[in-house]
Design an enzyme around this catalytic site. Sequence first.
Site, short mmCIF file in Angstrom:
data_model
loop_
_atom_site.label_atom_id
_atom_site.label_comp_id
_atom_site.label_asym_id
_atom_site.label_seq_id
_atom_site.Cartn_x
_atom_site.Cartn_y
_atom_site.Cartn_z
N HIS A 57 -3.91 2.48 4.33
CA HIS A 57 -5.32 2.37 3.96
C HIS A 57 -6.05 1.59 5.05
CE1 HIS A 57 -4.81 2.95 -0.68
NE2 HIS A 57 -4.15 3.85 0.02
N GLU A 59 -8.01 -0.92 4.91
CA GLU A 59 -7.91 -2.36 4.75
C GLU A 59 -6.57 -2.89 5.26
OE1 GLU A 59 -8.68 -0.03 2.47
OE2 GLU A 59 -9.62 -0.94 0.73
N CYS A 87 -8.39 -0.99 -3.36
CA CYS A 87 -7.49 -0.71 -4.48
C CYS A 87 -6.65 -1.95 -4.76
CB CYS A 87 -6.59 0.49 -4.15
SG CYS A 87 -5.37 0.13 -2.87
N CYS A 90 -4.36 -2.99 -1.79
CA CYS A 90 -5.10 -3.67 -0.73
C CYS A 90 -5.58 -5.05 -1.18
CB CYS A 90 -6.27 -2.82 -0.27
SG CYS A 90 -5.73 -1.30 0.57
#
Length: 148
Positions: A57, A59, A87, A90
């Site tokens: 992801h 992040e 999410c 993260c």
Amino acid sequence: MEKIDFTDQYFMQQALKQAKEALDKDEVPVGAVVVSEGTIIAKAHNMTETLNDVTAHAEMLAITAAAEQLGSKYLPNCTLYVTLEPCTMCAGAINWAQIGRIVFGAEDEKRGFQRLNPSPLHPKTSITSGILKEDCMALLKQFFAAKR
């Protein structure tokens, strides 16, 4: 490294540029930048398809790059700008990195960390949301409309 003394809108625009790169690569268009003392120290976008890695992801990649840049696994004086609410995975990484502040654009009604109580974030992390929300949402809608 880019030294800038601008607003949350400026840094979110930089995260949006990353999200557009993700869109161009047929990735879910989420972008992130990490800022320390007015300087962008890390940029990333989703790369889950490219890397065949569900943890890639924006992040996660930005946190890793920022930690490497600063030579520290803790980032308490940093702000993470991300186009979509992180999410829970993260949010956990944000907690472990002790990031001081998160700024996100669009809320993620299905998988966002705010759905959890208690919050998975570090207690000292501050949150700002809704920055360039419409622009962030427009990219996501464009991506998913093309998929359906």
